[in-house]
Scaffold this active site. Structure first.
Site, PDB file in Angstrom:
ATOM      1  N   TYR A  11       1.004  -1.239   0.073  1.00  0.00           N
ATOM      2  CA  TYR A  11      -0.033  -0.019  -0.106  1.00  0.00           C
ATOM      3  C   TYR A  11       1.071   1.249   0.127  1.00  0.00           C
ATOM      4  CZ  TYR A  11      -3.283   3.394   2.056  1.00  0.00           C
ATOM      5  OH  TYR A  11      -4.166   4.526   2.404  1.00  0.00           O
ATOM      6  N   GLY A  36       1.564  -7.613  -0.989  1.00  0.00           N
ATOM      7  CA  GLY A  36       1.464  -6.829  -1.901  1.00  0.00           C
ATOM      8  C   GLY A  36       0.828  -7.319  -3.261  1.00  0.00           C
ATOM      9  N   ALA A  73       9.004  -3.602   3.294  1.00  0.00           N
ATOM     10  CA  ALA A  73       8.628  -4.874   3.446  1.00  0.00           C
ATOM     11  C   ALA A  73       8.364  -5.386   4.881  1.00  0.00           C
ATOM     12  CB  ALA A  73       9.682  -5.853   2.639  1.00  0.00           C
ATOM     13  N   THR A 116       6.704   2.784  13.005  1.00  0.00           N
ATOM     14  CA  THR A 116       5.372   3.226  13.249  1.00  0.00           C
ATOM     15  C   THR A 116       4.900   3.639  14.721  1.00  0.00           C
ATOM     16  OG1 THR A 116       3.407   1.576  14.044  1.00  0.00           O
ATOM     17  CG2 THR A 116       5.536   0.898  14.456  1.00  0.00           C
ATOM     18  N   TYR A 140       4.634  -6.441  17.132  1.00  0.00           N
ATOM     19  CA  TYR A 140       4.745  -5.674  15.890  1.00  0.00           C
ATOM     20  C   TYR A 140       5.426  -4.431  16.254  1.00  0.00           C
ATOM     21  CZ  TYR A 140       3.717  -2.311  12.359  1.00  0.00           C
ATOM     22  OH  TYR A 140       3.661  -1.098  11.266  1.00  0.00           O
TER      23      TYR A 140
END
Ligand code: UDP
Length: 328
Positions: A11, A36, A73, A116, A140
């Protein structure tokens, strides 16, 4: 010299590839296509392979004299990472190490890293500045924080210069409408609401209505994917000018609750959203809003789509044209 974009069929990756192409840059895309889409990469060469495959990466770095890497990625779902931390640490940390090794071997010393807001955990100060304490609530967020720490050590030891961009909630689509957000399964609020309006889902679940926020639902800072892409271009340019390693937040500095997002979607599309109240989703902080003053001051970043209406308008344009997402 070319820029290598890992995860360039994803995205944010595919939007950034387009932004680089618009700048006249040569771009090489690497993607394993686990998340993807082949058809999200329209012009630049796409090499399908895994970053865990060292020989694949070594061949690529031999074939092209790469100037800098933009590393998207990764696996990126908070809830999934709690269930499968092994996959997150292997993919996000292990593969980043392989990539960095191959970069070092080939004297490539510039990398823009996709980080993030999840590195912060539950915020103590809002809007969140970059030096806010880091206490990720999920594997994450932890995997991204580990890579930031690795980058810092690799800078000191091997002279790798990095720019780490901590995204808040990426949303929207290129106004052209031919690339956009297509995850499967989809977990993000805006595409889920739009898919509901297109009859792909029966209703939207509002995850938690008892948060300590004015309307009880979680507040997030939504940022247009093209504004994120622009920040990557500024980051590469800064590294190419010889900048020191940097970390920047990327958000609009304005929070919207889940209910406000739904109301804005109703206003923009002119359609009623069927929504139901539901349990909290584990791992969701109540409020995440960025201070992006640092990148504004240091790199002159200026969002082109700061309004939630415009962000939603571009997402709606994409979803209406491609209700089933990319063909491949
Ligand atoms: N959310 C929701 N219903 C959904 C998906 C998300 O209420 O079907 C909420 C979620 O709990 C969070 C906000 O919407 O408070 C944004 O979630 P999203 O998954 O889009 O992004 P995240 O904040 O997890 O990166």
């Amino acid at each position: 010299m070319p820029i290598l974009v890992t995860g360039g069929a994803g995205y944010i990756g595919s939007h950034t590839v387009r932004a680089l192409e618009k700048q006249g840059r040569e771009v090489i895309v690497v993607d394993n296509l686990s998340k993807g889409h082949r058809s999200a990469v329209k012009n630049s060469p796409l090499y399908v392979g895994d970053l865990g495959d060292r020989a694949f990466l070594e061949d690529l770095f031999k074939k092209y004299k790469i100037d800098a890497v933009i590393h998207f990625a990764a696996l990126s779902l908070v809830g999934e990472s709690v269930q499968h931390p092994d996959a997150y640490f292997k993919n996000n940390v292990g593969h980043a190490l392989t990539l960095l090794d191959v970069m070092c071997e080939n004297n490539v010393n510039k990398i823009v890293f996709s980080s993030t807001a999840a590195v912060y955990g539950e915020p103590e100060i809002v809007p969140i500045p970059e030096d806010h304490p880091k206490d990720p609530t999920s594997p994450y967020g932890e995997s991204k924080l580990f890579v930031e720490k690795i980058l810092n050590r690799y800078d000191q030891a091997y002279g790798i210069k990095y720019c780490s961009l901590r995204y808040f909630n990426a949303a929207g689509a290129d106004p052209k409408g031919d690339i956009g957000e297509d995850h499967s399964p989809e977990t993000h609020l805006i595409p889920i609401v739009l898919q509901t309006l297109l009859g792909k889902r029966d209703s939207v679940k509002i995850f938690g209505t008892d948060y300590p926020t004015p309307d009880g639902t979680c507040i997030r800072d939504y940022i247009h994917v093209n504004d994120l892409s622009d920040a990557h271009i500024l980051a590469v340019d800064a590294l190419e000018r010889g900048s020191e390693s940097k970390i920047y937040n990327l958000g609009n500095g304005k929070g919207f609750s889940v209910r406000e997002v739904i109301e804005t979607i109703e206003k923009v599309t002119g359609k009623m959203v069927p929504a139901e109240e539901s349990e909290r989703r584990p791992g969701d902080p109540a409020v995440l809003v960025a201070s992006s003053q640092k990148i504004i001051d240091e790199l002159g970043w200026k969002p082109q789509y700061p309004s939630l209406d415009d962000i939603i308008e571009t997402a709606w344009n994409w979803h209406k044209q491609f209700p089933n997402g990319f063909p491949d």
